[in-house]
Design a protein around this motif. Structure first.
Motif, PDB file in Angstrom:
ATOM      1  N   SER A 140      -1.625   2.584   2.611  1.00 21.43           N
ATOM      2  CA  SER A 140      -0.383   2.224   3.298  1.00 21.43           C
ATOM      3  C   SER A 140       0.093   3.412   4.109  1.00 21.43           C
ATOM      4  O   SER A 140      -0.667   4.345   4.373  1.00 21.43           O
ATOM      5  N   GLY A 141       1.367   3.377   4.497  1.00 21.82           N
ATOM      6  CA  GLY A 141       1.899   4.484   5.279  1.00 21.82           C
ATOM      7  C   GLY A 141       2.166   5.716   4.414  1.00 21.82           C
ATOM      8  O   GLY A 141       2.199   6.835   4.910  1.00 21.82           O
ATOM      9  N   GLY A 142       2.364   5.501   3.125  1.00 22.28           N
ATOM     10  CA  GLY A 142       2.708   6.619   2.246  1.00 22.28           C
ATOM     11  C   GLY A 142       1.596   6.998   1.277  1.00 22.28           C
ATOM     12  O   GLY A 142       1.613   8.100   0.721  1.00 22.28           O
ATOM     13  N   GLY A 167      -2.410   4.836   6.766  1.00 29.36           N
ATOM     14  CA  GLY A 167      -1.410   4.215   7.644  1.00 29.36           C
ATOM     15  C   GLY A 167      -0.688   5.257   8.482  1.00 29.36           C
ATOM     16  O   GLY A 167      -0.375   5.044   9.657  1.00 29.36           O
ATOM     17  N   ASP A 171      -0.351   5.509  12.393  1.00 30.44           N
ATOM     18  CA  ASP A 171       0.962   5.630  13.047  1.00 30.44           C
ATOM     19  C   ASP A 171       0.982   6.837  13.996  1.00 30.44           C
ATOM     20  O   ASP A 171       1.481   6.754  15.121  1.00 30.44           O
ATOM     21  N   GLY A 184      -0.453   0.881  12.917  1.00 32.09           N
ATOM     22  CA  GLY A 184      -1.575   0.054  12.448  1.00 32.09           C
ATOM     23  C   GLY A 184      -1.747  -1.211  13.274  1.00 32.09           C
ATOM     24  O   GLY A 184      -2.807  -1.440  13.872  1.00 32.09           O
ATOM     25  N   PRO A 185      -0.680  -2.039  13.337  1.00 34.19           N
ATOM     26  CA  PRO A 185      -0.826  -3.280  14.114  1.00 34.19           C
ATOM     27  C   PRO A 185      -1.027  -3.024  15.604  1.00 34.19           C
ATOM     28  O   PRO A 185      -1.770  -3.755  16.264  1.00 34.19           O
ATOM     29  N   GLN A 188      -4.598  -1.932  16.136  1.00 31.39           N
ATOM     30  CA  GLN A 188      -5.465  -3.109  15.951  1.00 31.39           C
ATOM     31  C   GLN A 188      -5.444  -3.998  17.205  1.00 31.39           C
ATOM     32  O   GLN A 188      -6.486  -4.448  17.676  1.00 31.39           O
ATOM     33  N   GLY A 279      -0.114  -1.831   3.355  1.00 28.31           N
ATOM     34  CA  GLY A 279      -0.036  -2.343   4.726  1.00 28.31           C
ATOM     35  C   GLY A 279      -1.361  -2.296   5.482  1.00 28.31           C
ATOM     36  O   GLY A 279      -1.696  -3.200   6.249  1.00 28.31           O
ATOM     37  N   LYS A 282      -3.954  -5.083   5.627  1.00 29.89           N
ATOM     38  CA  LYS A 282      -3.821  -6.221   6.554  1.00 29.89           C
ATOM     39  C   LYS A 282      -4.790  -6.089   7.729  1.00 29.89           C
ATOM     40  O   LYS A 282      -4.957  -7.012   8.512  1.00 29.89           O
ATOM     41  N   ASN A 283      -5.417  -4.928   7.859  1.00 28.50           N
ATOM     42  CA  ASN A 283      -6.234  -4.657   9.044  1.00 28.50           C
ATOM     43  C   ASN A 283      -7.449  -5.588   9.138  1.00 28.50           C
ATOM     44  O   ASN A 283      -8.270  -5.659   8.224  1.00 28.50           O
ATOM     45  N   ALA A 310       1.437  -5.915   2.451  1.00 31.61           N
ATOM     46  CA  ALA A 310       2.519  -4.978   2.797  1.00 31.61           C
ATOM     47  C   ALA A 310       3.581  -5.069   1.698  1.00 31.61           C
ATOM     48  O   ALA A 310       3.509  -5.939   0.818  1.00 31.61           O
ATOM     49  N   ASP A 311       4.566  -4.178   1.744  1.00 27.91           N
ATOM     50  CA  ASP A 311       5.555  -4.125   0.665  1.00 27.91           C
ATOM     51  C   ASP A 311       6.265  -5.473   0.494  1.00 27.91           C
ATOM     52  O   ASP A 311       6.710  -6.084   1.470  1.00 27.91           O
ATOM     53  N   ARG A 349       7.415   9.653   2.810  1.00 31.52           N
ATOM     54  CA  ARG A 349       6.749   8.670   3.630  1.00 31.52           C
ATOM     55  C   ARG A 349       7.289   8.639   5.051  1.00 31.52           C
ATOM     56  O   ARG A 349       8.376   8.187   5.274  1.00 31.52           O
ATOM     57  N   ARG A 350       6.518   9.133   5.978  1.00 29.42           N
ATOM     58  CA  ARG A 350       6.831   9.070   7.393  1.00 29.42           C
ATOM     59  C   ARG A 350       8.282   9.468   7.663  1.00 29.42           C
ATOM     60  O   ARG A 350       8.906   9.004   8.587  1.00 29.42           O
TER      61      ARG A 350
HETATM   62  O1  KG4 Z   1       2.566  -0.978   2.583  1.00 29.81           O
HETATM   63  P1  KG4 Z   1       3.391  -0.769   3.814  1.00 29.81           P
HETATM   64  O2  KG4 Z   1       4.091  -1.962   4.405  1.00 29.81           O
HETATM   65  O3  KG4 Z   1       4.496   0.337   3.571  1.00 29.81           O
HETATM   66  C1  KG4 Z   1       4.192   1.526   2.969  1.00 29.81           C
HETATM   67  O4  KG4 Z   1       4.175   1.534   1.691  1.00 29.81           O
HETATM   68  O5  KG4 Z   1       3.956   2.503   3.709  1.00 29.81           O
HETATM   69  O6  KG4 Z   1       2.405  -0.090   4.895  1.00 29.81           O
HETATM   70  C2  KG4 Z   1       2.851   0.295   6.161  1.00 29.81           C
HETATM   71  C3  KG4 Z   1       1.663   0.902   6.887  1.00 29.81           C
HETATM   72  C4  KG4 Z   1       2.007   1.498   8.244  1.00 29.81           C
HETATM   73  O7  KG4 Z   1       1.439   2.778   8.331  1.00 29.81           O
HETATM   74  C5  KG4 Z   1       1.364   0.536   9.222  1.00 29.81           C
HETATM   75  O8  KG4 Z   1       0.944   1.160  10.424  1.00 29.81           O
HETATM   76  C6  KG4 Z   1       0.192   0.000   8.423  1.00 29.81           C
HETATM   77  O9  KG4 Z   1       0.666  -0.106   7.103  1.00 29.81           O
HETATM   78  N1  KG4 Z   1      -0.258  -1.318   8.879  1.00 29.81           N
HETATM   79  C7  KG4 Z   1      -1.487  -1.566   9.336  1.00 29.81           C
HETATM   80  C8  KG4 Z   1      -1.512  -2.922   9.750  1.00 29.81           C
HETATM   81  N2  KG4 Z   1      -0.274  -3.452   9.500  1.00 29.81           N
HETATM   82  C9  KG4 Z   1       0.476  -2.450   8.963  1.00 29.81           C
HETATM   83  N3  KG4 Z   1      -2.561  -0.762   9.458  1.00 29.81           N
HETATM   84  C10 KG4 Z   1      -3.676  -1.299   9.985  1.00 29.81           C
HETATM   85  N4  KG4 Z   1      -3.774  -2.579  10.408  1.00 29.81           N
HETATM   86  C11 KG4 Z   1      -2.717  -3.417  10.309  1.00 29.81           C
HETATM   87  N5  KG4 Z   1      -2.826  -4.669  10.737  1.00 29.81           N
END
Ligand code: KG4
Ligand code: ZN
Length: 354
Positions: A140-142, A167, A171, A184-185, A188, A279, A282-283, A310-311, A349-350
């Motif tokens: 994820s992001g963190g 993540g 970012d 991430g999105p 992608q 997160g 989801k890629n 995602a969260d 986290r970020r």
């Molecule tokens: O799990 P999350 O919603 O929150 C955290 O716990 O950080 O993850 C957010 C992270 C972000 O860095 C975002 O860029 C990434 O997940 N993310 C993705 C995609 N959707 C969200 N990374 C790659 N592909 C995606 N489709």
């Protein structure tokens, strides 16, 4: 007649205000998420004060909606679960205050849940019969870490990131490419028309044995690809075609590292399943690579629906169901803790430095 176990899960550790009701540990009756992306977008990261203030405004409507969509009142609940670690303490406290108030007022057990462990156990909501032990990637992001899930409620961390999370790397990469946050999105989407072999970017694998991750070198490599050291500043920004190729090459480098470490871990441990959470799970490219990987797809692949990656509150309720089965509940003076259960350090986290 047996009354189903219904747990309300509340999640406010970062920038999602989320609540869900899960029945018997895996039937998701409602899963409501409010994302604060718009509030943080211009800062390219989560601003803790803005996040906790927004949670305060949203938490009651979100919990009310989760109960309404599940067609339940608080009195029908078996327990109230809430993320109490890891995360930004000011954010955690908002969800915890709501959960404690509900638990106290309706005389329900309170269950404090570790957010990272909830991601690790998400596969069991998607597939309650997921064969164990399972190899779980949380990205994820963190956080970016590999876990061995031995049995529900018992996992072992095999490796974690030494610097940036996957993540976070996406970012930061998106920011260098001028693409919107979260990266991430947007990477992608930009990568969809790009050539993933167009640019040679590094895959940091650390030493041969390591199951740890490192993504900071990749980000630096992208920076120097865009602006080579010692070269005169670019006269014009990269073209849309260049951006697409860079995004595709960058995404491929991140995915390659994740797949390589998963292969290494699967070779070393006798796992029966592989599941992903967070997160980055989801890629689309990561999911496609997992499904087509001849070594990894011999395992039972559990790729949870995007709404569970995602969260979200459902994963909090799901892990609380496992804790409740073991008779584990939390006192009403439960504390918010910044670090995860394993004692590992969590990168803020970020967080935006101001
Ligand atoms: O799990 P999350 O919603 O929150 C955290 O716990 O950080 O993850 C957010 C992270 C972000 O860095 C975002 O860029 C990434 O997940 N993310 C993705 C995609 N959707 C969200 N990374 C790659 N592909 C995606 N489709
Ligand atoms: Zn998360």
């Amino acid at each position: 007649m047996r009354v189903p176990e219904r747990i309300l899960g509340i999640e406010t550790s970062c920038d999602e205000t989320a609540a869900a009701v899960v029945e018997d540990g895996h039937v998701v009756r409602s899963n409501v998420v409010h994302s604060q992306i718009e509030l943080h977008q211009r800062f390219r990261g989560v601003v803790p004060e803005i996040a906790s203030r927004s949670h305060t405004e949203r938490i009651l409507p979100i919990v009310t909606r989760a109960l309404a969509e599940a067609e339940l009142s608080p009195a029908d609940l078996t327990a109230v679960a809430v993320t109490h670690r890891p995360g930004m303490v000011g954010c955690l406290l908002v969800g915890m205050a709501a959960a404690k108030a509900l638990a106290w007022r309706f005389d329900k057990p309170l269950v404090g849940v570790d957010h990272v462990q909830a991601h690790v156990h998400t596969g069991l909501i998607a597939e309650p019969d997921m064969p164990l032990p399972a190899l779980c990637l949380v990205a994820s992001g963190g956080h970016t870490a590999l876990y061995l899930l031995h049995e529900p409620g018992r996992s072992e961390r095999l490796g974690t990131t030494r610097d940036d999370a996957a993540g976070e790397a996406l970012d930061k990469g998106a920011s260098l490419l001028g693409l919107p946050y979260p990266g991430g999105p947007s990477i992608q989407a930009a990568a969809a028309t790009g050539d993933r072999d167009a640019y040679k970017l590094p895959r940091t694998l650390l030493d041969k044995e390591s199951l740890d991750f490192s993504f900071s070198g990749l980000k630096t490599a992208l920076l120097y690809t865009l602006q080579p050291q010692g070269a005169p500043p670019r006269k014009s920004p990269p073209s849309p075609e260049e951006i697409a190729d860079l995004a595709a090459s960058y995404q491929e480098a991140v995915v390659d590292v994740l797949i390589t470490k998963l292969r290494r871990a699967a070779e070393r441990h006798p796992v029966r399943s592989l599941c992903i959470g967070g997160g980055v799970a989801k890629n689309e490219r990561l999911r496609a690579r997992l499904a087509s990987d001849g070594r990894l797809n011999r395992l039972r692949l559990v790729l949870p629906p995007l709404s569970l990656c995602a969260d979200n509150g459902a994963m909090i309720a799901g892990l609380a169901a496992i804790a409740l089965r073991k008779g584990e509940t939390s006192p009403l003076d439960l504390d918010a803790v910044a670090t995860p259960q394993s004692g590992g350090k969590t990168k803020p986290r970020r967080r935006v430095r101001r």
